[in-house]
Design a protein around this motif. Structure first.
Motif, PDB file in Angstrom:
ATOM      1  N   ASN A   1       2.558  -0.787  10.846  1.00 47.17           N
ATOM      2  CA  ASN A   1       1.109  -1.006  10.952  1.00 47.17           C
ATOM      3  C   ASN A   1       0.336   0.274  10.661  1.00 47.17           C
ATOM      4  OD1 ASN A   1       0.502  -3.745  11.568  1.00 47.17           O
ATOM      5  ND2 ASN A   1       1.369  -3.487  13.612  1.00 47.17           N
ATOM      6  N   VAL A   2       0.790   1.377  11.264  1.00 45.81           N
ATOM      7  CA  VAL A   2       0.102   2.654  11.055  1.00 45.81           C
ATOM      8  C   VAL A   2       0.287   3.122   9.614  1.00 45.81           C
ATOM      9  CG1 VAL A   2      -0.072   5.049  11.817  1.00 45.81           C
ATOM     10  CG2 VAL A   2       0.379   3.245  13.482  1.00 45.81           C
ATOM     11  N   LEU A   3       1.505   2.927   9.052  1.00 44.05           N
ATOM     12  CA  LEU A   3       1.729   3.295   7.653  1.00 44.05           C
ATOM     13  C   LEU A   3       0.782   2.538   6.719  1.00 44.05           C
ATOM     14  CD1 LEU A   3       5.590   3.607   7.161  1.00 44.05           C
ATOM     15  CD2 LEU A   3       3.866   5.278   6.430  1.00 44.05           C
ATOM     16  N   ALA A   4       0.575   1.255   7.010  1.00 41.32           N
ATOM     17  CA  ALA A   4      -0.341   0.470   6.178  1.00 41.32           C
ATOM     18  C   ALA A   4      -1.743   1.065   6.208  1.00 41.32           C
ATOM     19  CB  ALA A   4      -0.358  -0.982   6.665  1.00 41.32           C
ATOM     20  N   LYS A   5      -2.187   1.491   7.379  1.00 35.79           N
ATOM     21  CA  LYS A   5      -3.521   2.094   7.490  1.00 35.79           C
ATOM     22  C   LYS A   5      -3.586   3.438   6.774  1.00 35.79           C
ATOM     23  CE  LYS A   5      -4.424  -0.184  11.926  1.00 35.79           C
ATOM     24  NZ  LYS A   5      -4.655   0.003  13.379  1.00 35.79           N
ATOM     25  N   VAL A   6      -2.520   4.224   6.872  1.00 39.63           N
ATOM     26  CA  VAL A   6      -2.488   5.531   6.203  1.00 39.63           C
ATOM     27  C   VAL A   6      -2.550   5.342   4.697  1.00 39.63           C
ATOM     28  CG1 VAL A   6      -1.019   7.527   5.700  1.00 39.63           C
ATOM     29  CG2 VAL A   6      -1.321   6.755   8.063  1.00 39.63           C
ATOM     30  N   TYR A   7      -1.720   4.457   4.173  1.00 39.92           N
ATOM     31  CA  TYR A   7      -1.734   4.213   2.726  1.00 39.92           C
ATOM     32  C   TYR A   7      -3.090   3.676   2.277  1.00 39.92           C
ATOM     33  CZ  TYR A   7       3.328   4.881   2.296  1.00 39.92           C
ATOM     34  OH  TYR A   7       4.595   5.414   2.269  1.00 39.92           O
ATOM     35  N   ASN A   8      -3.703   2.835   3.113  1.00 40.38           N
ATOM     36  CA  ASN A   8      -5.016   2.291   2.773  1.00 40.38           C
ATOM     37  C   ASN A   8      -6.057   3.400   2.693  1.00 40.38           C
ATOM     38  OD1 ASN A   8      -6.933   0.007   2.423  1.00 40.38           O
ATOM     39  ND2 ASN A   8      -7.716   0.721   4.392  1.00 40.38           N
ATOM     40  N   ARG A   9      -6.009   4.329   3.665  1.00 37.02           N
ATOM     41  CA  ARG A   9      -6.951   5.458   3.656  1.00 37.02           C
ATOM     42  C   ARG A   9      -6.719   6.368   2.457  1.00 37.02           C
ATOM     43  NH1 ARG A   9      -8.957   6.811   8.808  1.00 37.02           N
ATOM     44  NH2 ARG A   9      -9.900   8.637   7.772  1.00 37.02           N
ATOM     45  N   LEU A  10      -5.481   6.424   1.990  1.00 42.25           N
ATOM     46  CA  LEU A  10      -5.162   7.261   0.828  1.00 42.25           C
ATOM     47  C   LEU A  10      -5.438   6.541  -0.487  1.00 42.25           C
ATOM     48  CD1 LEU A  10      -1.806   8.870   2.027  1.00 42.25           C
ATOM     49  CD2 LEU A  10      -4.060   9.959   1.929  1.00 42.25           C
TER      50      LEU A  10
ATOM     51  N   ASP B   1      -3.774   3.898  -1.623  1.00 42.92           N
ATOM     52  CA  ASP B   1      -2.549   3.336  -2.200  1.00 42.92           C
ATOM     53  C   ASP B   1      -2.395   1.902  -1.688  1.00 42.92           C
ATOM     54  OD1 ASP B   1      -0.041   2.739  -3.157  1.00 42.92           O
ATOM     55  OD2 ASP B   1       0.834   4.679  -2.621  1.00 42.92           O
ATOM     56  N   GLN B   2      -3.124   0.968  -2.352  1.00 44.45           N
ATOM     57  CA  GLN B   2      -3.156  -0.410  -1.874  1.00 44.45           C
ATOM     58  C   GLN B   2      -1.810  -1.134  -1.969  1.00 44.45           C
ATOM     59  OE1 GLN B   2      -5.642  -1.710  -0.174  1.00 44.45           O
ATOM     60  NE2 GLN B   2      -6.626   0.303  -0.374  1.00 44.45           N
TER      61      GLN B   2
ATOM     62  N   ALA C   1       3.617  -2.379   3.401  1.00 42.17           N
ATOM     63  CA  ALA C   1       3.848  -1.953   4.788  1.00 42.17           C
ATOM     64  C   ALA C   1       3.301  -2.976   5.766  1.00 42.17           C
ATOM     65  CB  ALA C   1       3.215  -0.593   5.032  1.00 42.17           C
ATOM     66  N   GLN C   2       2.119  -3.548   5.454  1.00 44.88           N
ATOM     67  CA  GLN C   2       1.523  -4.524   6.362  1.00 44.88           C
ATOM     68  C   GLN C   2       2.333  -5.813   6.394  1.00 44.88           C
ATOM     69  OE1 GLN C   2      -1.250  -3.809   8.390  1.00 44.88           O
ATOM     70  NE2 GLN C   2      -0.302  -5.594   9.361  1.00 44.88           N
ATOM     71  N   GLN C   3       2.858  -6.229   5.246  1.00 47.42           N
ATOM     72  CA  GLN C   3       3.692  -7.424   5.208  1.00 47.42           C
ATOM     73  C   GLN C   3       4.969  -7.229   6.031  1.00 47.42           C
ATOM     74  OE1 GLN C   3       4.308  -8.091   1.015  1.00 47.42           O
ATOM     75  NE2 GLN C   3       2.229  -8.881   0.682  1.00 47.42           N
ATOM     76  N   HIS C   4       5.530  -6.022   5.942  1.00 48.97           N
ATOM     77  CA  HIS C   4       6.729  -5.728   6.730  1.00 48.97           C
ATOM     78  C   HIS C   4       6.402  -5.753   8.223  1.00 48.97           C
ATOM     79  CE1 HIS C   4      10.882  -4.303   6.844  1.00 48.97           C
ATOM     80  NE2 HIS C   4      10.525  -3.508   7.842  1.00 48.97           N
ATOM     81  N   ALA C   5       5.258  -5.202   8.600  1.00 51.24           N
ATOM     82  CA  ALA C   5       4.837  -5.206  10.005  1.00 51.24           C
ATOM     83  C   ALA C   5       4.630  -6.628  10.503  1.00 51.24           C
ATOM     84  CB  ALA C   5       3.559  -4.397  10.173  1.00 51.24           C
ATOM     85  N   ASP C   6       3.989  -7.447   9.687  1.00 51.68           N
ATOM     86  CA  ASP C   6       3.730  -8.836  10.090  1.00 51.68           C
ATOM     87  C   ASP C   6       5.040  -9.607  10.257  1.00 51.68           C
ATOM     88  OD1 ASP C   6       1.048  -8.272   9.988  1.00 51.68           O
ATOM     89  OD2 ASP C   6       0.750  -9.141   7.985  1.00 51.68           O
TER      90      ASP C   6
END
Length: 627
Positions: free
Chosen positions: A599-608, A610-611, A617-622
């Motif tokens: 979840n946090v990785l998805a947010k980090v990549y989003n802020r960077l 890197d969609q 990452a978000q799919q893996h978290a879900d």
């Protein structure tokens, strides 16, 4: 109003004490945070007072008392050498097995010998009959609750995703109670044509099976073998016909396990077995570094995280450090090193030897049945502790039966007597009664507020989760006033506030730091308190301080998913995205079942920006969250 005489006092005191000992298995504290430890201790301590007034049927052998005293002395030295002597003395959450708790455990040895020990006679035959009936009642009650829990209900509360444990609070403890009660009732259920005792015996066996505990299933088999070899079932010495009875009983237990899906599924699951092997291996590594002194009583929980490896993280997870190695041999070594293990081994061997000797010297059928049943229950419990741990729910019961098993005839003149004034103030042997009652009162002064503290602990935890920060702080302060000696009150408060702080509540973050600091002042090596402090620092804006603290902790404990997760968050806030991603990926690898790092990785990549990686990452978290 007529004042009861000494005989009447003894007749009332013994049944009351026996009732309280068995009631400790059933009692719990509704609405408390941890409902199953201190309430049981409170009832056990209360049992000492009427037991002190009862006529003694037996007593512990003198040589055993010497060995017990030596063991207590070694434990006391381990307390003094501990990094946290106060925590070692009083014990740590949730079992609090420090010196006060060990005094309660030791008292059960004395009570068992006094109330149920000695040679067979009319008085202790009556007490033993009551003991068996009380165990049958308790077994039937725990069985009824266990059936409801096996059906998915939670009559005593608790989450649906957590293994229940009836009134014991832990599934293994529930199973071990079943083993102890089954062993104690097996002989009497054959001796007397009592449908109630037999129903209690059957219920106890079913409790062990319903618990799904492998240790309990092993215990059932040990009870069957030892009871048969000792003559508990037949009242006679072992015969070859016993083999057929043992084999048939084993088949019956296996069939019962197969008929209960939860128990059979648990038996075939290897995850906890693999985790136990890993824990033992890491415990041996820890012990090897402190072979002669151990890490101090109750120090295991703070010392073991440094020895976790990648296999532990993948198999078990690093979020909840174990507070015991789940084996009495390693538990003794970890608490006090080789000296404490030797003391524990001497006591264990003494119990077996004294029990077998007493059994061999017994000629009467009733005495053989009783002693054989006690030996079967105690032997099974001792073997179960090779994969489990001691606790206030089961250990006192096992020690009570141990006292009855190894007892010798009581000294003459041990009964209480009234003075000429008619008051209960003059005793023939006040040196034996007064110290016992005084010690019980002291322990009650400790145990009563400790029990009451569980209510504000629950109220504080709930208030923190709901964002009522000031109310939570007041409740935890009240709990601290009731248990000022308990460093884990501050730890649990810090963790409660840290959970809210991680959601971005700055007021909760400040409280998390406050309570974590209080905990760290007593237990500076605590992984849990250090993590709560770091979360508080992160969410009050002290990113650099949080990172420095996490760096220090990870230097000691490299395999700790939560620490890598929080450091990854701190590093991103400090403008170090590459280090942040590396730590978050490490956190995900160390705890592959947790969705939080992803979840946090998805947010980090989003802020960077890197969609694609953010979506992956978000799919893996879900996916992990839904499993």
């Amino acid at each position: 109003m007529a004042i009861p005489g000494p005989r009447a006092i003894s007749q009332l005191s013994s049944p009351l004490a026996l009732s309280l000992v068995v009631a400790s298995v059933l009692v719990f504290l509704p609405g408390g945070l941890f409902r199953f430890a201190w309430p049981k201790v409170l009832i056990l301590v209360a049992a000492v007072i009427p037991a002190a007034l009862a006529k003694a049927q037996g007593r512990l052998p003198g040589r055993f008392l010497i060995a017990l005293g030596v063991g207590a002395g070694i434990f006391g030295l381990a307390v003094l050498e501990s990094p946290d002597p106060v925590g070692a003395f009083f014990g740590r959450w949730p079992r609090y097995e420090g010196l006060p708790m060990l005094v309660v455990y030791g008292a059960m040895l004395f009570l068992g010998a006094k109330l149920l020990g000695g040679p067979e006679n009319e008085e202790n035959a009556s007490a033993r009959l009551l003991w068996h009936r009380l165990l049958a009642v308790a077994s039937l009650i725990v069985f009824a609750i266990g059936v409801l829990e096996a059906c998915g209900l939670r009559p005593l509360g608790g989450g649906a995703d957590v293994r229940p444990g009836a009134t014991l609070g832990n599934a293994t403890d529930e199973g071990l109670f079943g083993v102890l009660a089954f062993g104690a009732l097996l002989g009497p259920s054959f001796a007397a044509k009592s449908w109630f005792t037999r129903c209690g015996c059957a219920a106890a066996a079913a409790v062990a099976v319903l618990s799904g505990s492998r240790a309990a299933l092993l215990g059932l088999l040990v009870v069957l073998v030892v009871a048969e070899l000792s003559g508990a079932r037949t009242g006679r010495r072992y015969s070859w016909r016993s083999l057929a009875w043992i084999a048939g009983s084993v088949v019956a237990v296996a069939a019962l396990v197969a008929l209960i899906p939860a128990s059979s599924d648990r038996l075939l699951t290897t995850g906890t077995v693999n985790g136990r092997w890993l824990l033992w291996q890491e415990s041996l590594q820890l012990i090897a570094e402190h072979l002669w002194t151990g890490v101090g009583p109750s120090g295991f929980v703070d010392a073991i995280p440094a020895h976790h490896d990648a296999a532990w993280g993948a198999q078990v997870g690093t979020g909840f450090p174990p507070d015991s190695p789940h084996m009495w041999i390693l538990q003794a070594l970890a608490a006090g090193g080789i000296p404490l293990l030797l003391a524990a081994a001497v006591l264990t061997i003494s119990v077996v030897a004294l029990g077998v000797i007493r059994l061999r010297r017994t000629d009467t059928v009733g005495q053989r049945r009783f002693l054989g049943s006690c030996l079967a229950a105690v032997a099974a419990y001792g073997l179960c502790l090779l994969t489990a741990f001691t606790s206030p729910g089961t250990t006192p019961l096992a020690l009570f039966m141990t006292g009855a098993l190894i007892s010798v005839p009581a000294a003459p003149g041990s009964a209480p007597a009234l003075g000429k004034s008619g008051s209960l103030a003059v005793w023939r042997r006040p040196g034996r009664v007064v110290p016992a009652v005084a010690a019980a009162v002291v322990l009650l002064v400790l145990a009563l507020p400790a029990t009451v503290a569980e209510w504000p602990m629950r109220a504080g935890t709930d208030a923190a989760a709901q964002g009522r920060i000031d109310e939570a702080d007041r409740q935890f302060a009240l709990a601290t006033a009731l248990r000022p000696w308990d460093s884990d009150t501050a730890l649990l408060a810090a963790e409660a506030f840290a959970g809210r702080a991680a959601d971005g509540d700055p007021a909760a973050a400040s409280m998390s730091m406050k309570w974590a600091q209080s905990s760290l002042a007593r237990t500076p090596e605590s992984l849990e308190a250090g993590l709560a402090m770091a979360i508080g620092q992160l969410n009050t804006g002290d990113l650099l301080g949080a990172k420095q603290r996490l760096d220090e902790m990870l230097a000691r404990t490299p395999v700790a998913s939560d620490l890598h997760l929080q450091r990854g968050i701190a590093e991103f806030g400090l403008g170090q995205p590459a280090s942040s991603i590396e730590d978050l990926q490490t956190a995900a690898a160390q705890d592959p079942q947790s969705p939080l790092p992803w979840n946090v990785l998805a947010k980090v990549y989003n802020r960077l920006g890197d969609q694609p990686r953010s979506q992956t990452a978000q799919q893996h978290a879900d996916r992990l969250a839904s499993e």
